[in-house]
Design an enzyme around this catalytic site. Structure first.
Site, short mmCIF file in Angstrom:
data_model
loop_
_atom_site.label_atom_id
_atom_site.label_comp_id
_atom_site.label_asym_id
_atom_site.label_seq_id
_atom_site.Cartn_x
_atom_site.Cartn_y
_atom_site.Cartn_z
N ARG A 161 -2.52 -1.81 -3.46
CA ARG A 161 -3.64 -0.73 -3.35
C ARG A 161 -3.12 0.41 -4.25
O ARG A 161 -2.30 1.01 -4.26
CB ARG A 161 -3.56 -0.37 -1.92
CG ARG A 161 -4.80 0.57 -1.80
CD ARG A 161 -4.60 1.52 -0.62
NE ARG A 161 -5.79 2.51 -0.50
CZ ARG A 161 -5.58 3.91 0.08
NH1 ARG A 161 -3.97 4.01 0.62
NH2 ARG A 161 -6.21 4.74 0.18
N ASP B 98 -6.80 13.13 16.71
CA ASP B 98 -7.39 11.49 17.07
C ASP B 98 -8.42 11.87 18.03
O ASP B 98 -8.37 12.45 19.08
CB ASP B 98 -5.95 11.50 17.90
CG ASP B 98 -5.88 9.80 18.12
OD1 ASP B 98 -5.14 8.99 17.65
OD2 ASP B 98 -6.87 9.59 18.76
N GLU C 131 -9.30 -3.84 4.99
CA GLU C 131 -8.73 -3.45 3.49
C GLU C 131 -7.62 -4.56 3.28
O GLU C 131 -7.58 -4.93 1.96
CB GLU C 131 -8.38 -1.86 3.40
CG GLU C 131 -9.67 -1.06 4.18
CD GLU C 131 -9.19 0.30 4.06
OE1 GLU C 131 -8.85 0.62 5.04
OE2 GLU C 131 -9.65 1.05 3.02
N ARG D 51 -8.72 16.81 7.32
CA ARG D 51 -9.45 17.40 6.41
C ARG D 51 -10.89 18.07 6.58
O ARG D 51 -11.62 17.50 7.48
CB ARG D 51 -9.57 16.39 5.30
CG ARG D 51 -8.46 15.75 4.56
CD ARG D 51 -8.68 14.80 3.79
NE ARG D 51 -7.72 13.63 4.18
CZ ARG D 51 -8.06 12.32 3.45
NH1 ARG D 51 -8.93 11.96 2.78
NH2 ARG D 51 -7.25 11.28 4.18
N LYS E 8 2.89 0.82 3.20
CA LYS E 8 2.45 -0.47 4.34
C LYS E 8 2.43 -1.53 3.62
O LYS E 8 2.43 -1.65 2.26
CB LYS E 8 1.05 0.08 4.62
CG LYS E 8 0.80 1.24 5.65
CD LYS E 8 -0.65 1.00 6.40
CE LYS E 8 -0.78 2.42 6.57
NZ LYS E 8 -2.42 2.77 6.39
N GLY F 285 -12.25 6.48 9.77
CA GLY F 285 -10.90 6.41 10.25
C GLY F 285 -10.13 7.85 10.32
O GLY F 285 -11.06 8.76 10.50
N ASN F 286 -8.99 8.13 10.08
CA ASN F 286 -8.32 9.20 9.66
C ASN F 286 -8.94 9.99 8.56
O ASN F 286 -9.44 11.14 8.71
CB ASN F 286 -6.90 9.10 9.57
CG ASN F 286 -6.10 9.28 11.05
OD1 ASN F 286 -6.49 9.94 11.99
ND2 ASN F 286 -5.16 8.17 11.10
N ILE G 228 -12.91 5.08 13.98
CA ILE G 228 -13.75 5.65 14.90
C ILE G 228 -14.97 4.85 14.96
O ILE G 228 -15.64 4.93 15.93
CB ILE G 228 -13.68 7.10 14.43
CG1 ILE G 228 -12.41 7.89 14.48
CG2 ILE G 228 -15.12 7.96 15.14
CD1 ILE G 228 -12.61 9.23 13.70
N GLY G 229 -15.54 4.49 13.71
CA GLY G 229 -16.67 3.89 13.72
C GLY G 229 -16.64 2.58 14.58
O GLY G 229 -17.80 2.24 15.25
N GLU G 230 -15.52 1.73 14.70
CA GLU G 230 -15.49 0.73 15.22
C GLU G 230 -15.36 0.68 16.80
O GLU G 230 -15.82 0.11 17.61
CB GLU G 230 -14.31 -0.40 14.95
CG GLU G 230 -14.69 -0.79 13.26
CD GLU G 230 -13.55 -1.37 12.96
OE1 GLU G 230 -12.61 -2.24 13.62
OE2 GLU G 230 -13.12 -1.39 11.47
N HIS H 125 -11.96 4.69 -0.63
CA HIS H 125 -12.41 3.84 0.58
C HIS H 125 -13.40 2.48 -0.17
O HIS H 125 -13.95 1.73 0.76
CB HIS H 125 -13.19 4.21 1.71
CG HIS H 125 -12.31 5.51 2.54
ND1 HIS H 125 -12.91 6.50 2.96
CD2 HIS H 125 -10.96 5.28 2.78
CE1 HIS H 125 -11.85 7.23 3.69
NE2 HIS H 125 -10.84 6.47 3.70
N ASN I 179 1.05 -1.28 -0.07
CA ASN I 179 -0.02 -0.02 -0.07
C ASN I 179 0.84 1.15 -0.05
O ASN I 179 1.50 1.74 0.91
CB ASN I 179 -0.84 -0.01 1.31
CG ASN I 179 -1.95 1.06 1.32
OD1 ASN I 179 -1.70 2.13 0.60
ND2 ASN I 179 -2.58 1.01 2.19
P1 AMP Z 1 -7.91 4.34 11.36
O1 AMP Z 1 -7.49 5.31 10.39
O2 AMP Z 1 -8.95 3.62 10.83
O3 AMP Z 1 -6.97 3.48 11.98
O4 AMP Z 1 -8.78 5.10 12.28
C1 AMP Z 1 -8.05 6.09 13.21
C2 AMP Z 1 -8.95 6.87 14.27
O5 AMP Z 1 -9.60 6.16 14.94
C3 AMP Z 1 -8.23 7.93 15.04
O6 AMP Z 1 -8.88 9.03 15.35
C4 AMP Z 1 -8.46 7.13 16.43
O7 AMP Z 1 -8.22 8.15 17.57
C5 AMP Z 1 -9.68 6.42 16.28
N1 AMP Z 1 -9.83 5.70 17.22
C6 AMP Z 1 -9.25 4.48 17.46
N2 AMP Z 1 -9.50 3.64 18.63
C7 AMP Z 1 -10.27 4.49 19.34
C8 AMP Z 1 -11.06 4.34 20.48
N3 AMP Z 1 -10.98 3.52 21.48
N4 AMP Z 1 -12.01 5.45 20.89
C9 AMP Z 1 -11.91 6.39 20.00
N5 AMP Z 1 -11.49 6.52 18.90
C10 AMP Z 1 -10.59 5.71 18.52
#
Ligand code: AMP
Length: 397
Positions: free
Chosen positions: A88, A280, A381, A238, A17, A207-208, A329-331, A177, A10
């Site tokens: 990717r 974050d 992914e 963003r 990555k 996510g980010n 964030i969603g998870e 995505h 990636n």
């Molecule tokens: P990703 O790009 O999918 O790795 O997501 C990164 C984002 O997920 C960042 O804003 C992290 O702070 C957020 N994140 C990861 N774990 C948690 C958590 N336990 N609670 C809240 N946000 C989280």
């Protein structure tokens, strides 16, 4: 070591990555990242059999990083036994509606899309060429962020701009995505027992980078990211959607070049810009909890704009079976999920706070029994890229 090893690469704008899968094992056997490419701080780290290793590679670019990766794999006796390599690719333009086995013709088309993703596609092309130099006969597969969204109808992908700009410059919504949206939509259809050919979902990859997607009968019919990954919902750094006149206004008022304003929108906005402290969500949630008003405000704006975008996206669907949360964030953020659903009661969502706090029931559901369903699905992914790489190279064998 057997010869069913698939390397997934990636290549980002300033990072690479990588992960190595043994066919049909969902856990990667080796994972790693090289970051801050072409700077004094370039560093590569990887984990193999629970051992984490690091290598300083000051100044290394994409090509050098990949050559180092191949050396590492050789030392681990994993290089010559590679079966195929999956990449990717951020942008496939209108050329690619699905993943593709890389041929000279496919490579030319990926290069042709570089104008649409100038930071990402050239990096991916370098990665493909670095493999060709060392393993000229190994099959390589391209998996595109944009491909899943190629099913969007014209009324969803066109902007209200002169049509000529679409025809001559390719200005349209492409969406990103795609591998994540496609994967979690399929998972939700299976888990929730839906009829794929008569199903409607909104998937929220948070996510980010963040985007949402309307998935009708398993196909993308609209998505929030557009011509670039800057459009749509608010993200870590963003802005997401803003009035396009802001560019001109700031250029005049602050005497800034357009590139600098674009940089502000990409790197200094979103959660970071509004909070003034972090991009974050975990950090911001902790700060908001401790009374940091700016952090709390950033989360409020994030959740409201997201809910508004989800409500708008419903317009494309003929039915709505579930809302799917995925990404970091969603998870993980029960706070964001709760805030988003609190803005969407008009769509029949009723949160079950207990299920939400515990991360969903056995199906990932976070809503009450009589509510329209909202669920959490873990995205994978890299694994999806590996699956497509296996599928396409096995068909060709
Ligand atoms: P990703 O790009 O999918 O790795 O997501 C990164 C984002 O997920 C960042 O804003 C992290 O702070 C957020 N994140 C990861 N774990 C948690 C958590 N336990 N609670 C809240 N946000 C989280």
């Amino acid at each position: 070591m057997n010869n069913n090893n698939y390397l997934i690469i990636n290549s980002g704008s300033s990072s690479v990555k990588f992960s190595l899968y043994v066919a049909d094992h969902v856990e990667a056997t080796l994972t790693g990242i090289a970051e801050r490419l072409s700077t004094e701080q370039t560093k590569m780290s990887w984990t193999f059999e629970n051992n984490k290793r690091e290598l300083e590679l000051a100044g290394a670019d994409h090509r050098e990083v990949l050559h180092n990766l191949f050396n590492i794999l050789s030392k681990l006796n994993l290089f010559k036994s590679l079966t195929a390599i999956g990449h990717r690719i951020v942008h496939g333009g209108e050329y690619f509606k699905s993943s593709a086995l890389i041929t000279p013709n496919v490579l030319t088309k990926i290069e042709a899309c570089s104008a649409l993703a100038p930071l990402h596609n050239p990096a991916a092309v370098t990665g493909i060429q670095a493999v060709l130099e060392q393993l000229p006969d190994i099959p390589q597969v391209a998996v595109f962020d944009t491909a899943f969204h190629q099913t969007m109808p014209e009324h969803a992908f066109l902007y209200g701009l002169p049509y000529e700009l679409y025809e001559s410059q390719g200005i349209r919504k492409y969406g990103f995505h795609g591998t994540s949206h496609q994967y979690v939509a399929n998972q939700a259809i299976t888990k929730l027992g839906l009829d794929k050919n008569n199903s409607g979902l909104i998937t929220a990859h948070l996510g980010n980078g963040c985007s949402i997607c309307a998935v009708q009968n398993g196909a993308s019919i609209d998505t929030s990211m557009g011509f670039t990954p800057l459009e749509g919902v608010m993200m870590g750094t963003r802005s997401g959607d803003i009035d396009p006149s802001i560019h001109q206004f700031l250029a005049n008022k602050l005497n800034l070049p357009l590139a600098e304003i674009t940089n502000i929108l990409n790197k200094r906005s979103g959660l970071l810009g509004l909070s003034g402290s972090s991009n974050d969500m975990r950090t911001l949630s902790a700060k908001a909890n401790e009374g940091d008003k700016q952090a709390a405000l950033a989360i409020e704006v994030f959740a409201y704009r997201l809910a508004k975008s989800i409500a708008g996206m419903v317009a494309g669907l003929s039915r709505l079976d579930a809302l799917v949360f995925t990404g970091g964030i969603g998870e993980n953020s029960f706070l964001v999920r709760a805030k988003v659903l609190s803005h969407l009661t008009v769509l029949g969502f009723e949160l079950d706070p207990e299920l939400n706090n515990q991360g969903g029931d056995n199906l990932g559901l976070i809503t009450k029994a009589n509510s329209r369903r909202a669920t959490i699905i873990h995205t994978q992914e890299e694994w999806v890229i590996a699956q497509d790489t296996i599928r396409l190279t096995q068909t060709e064998a």
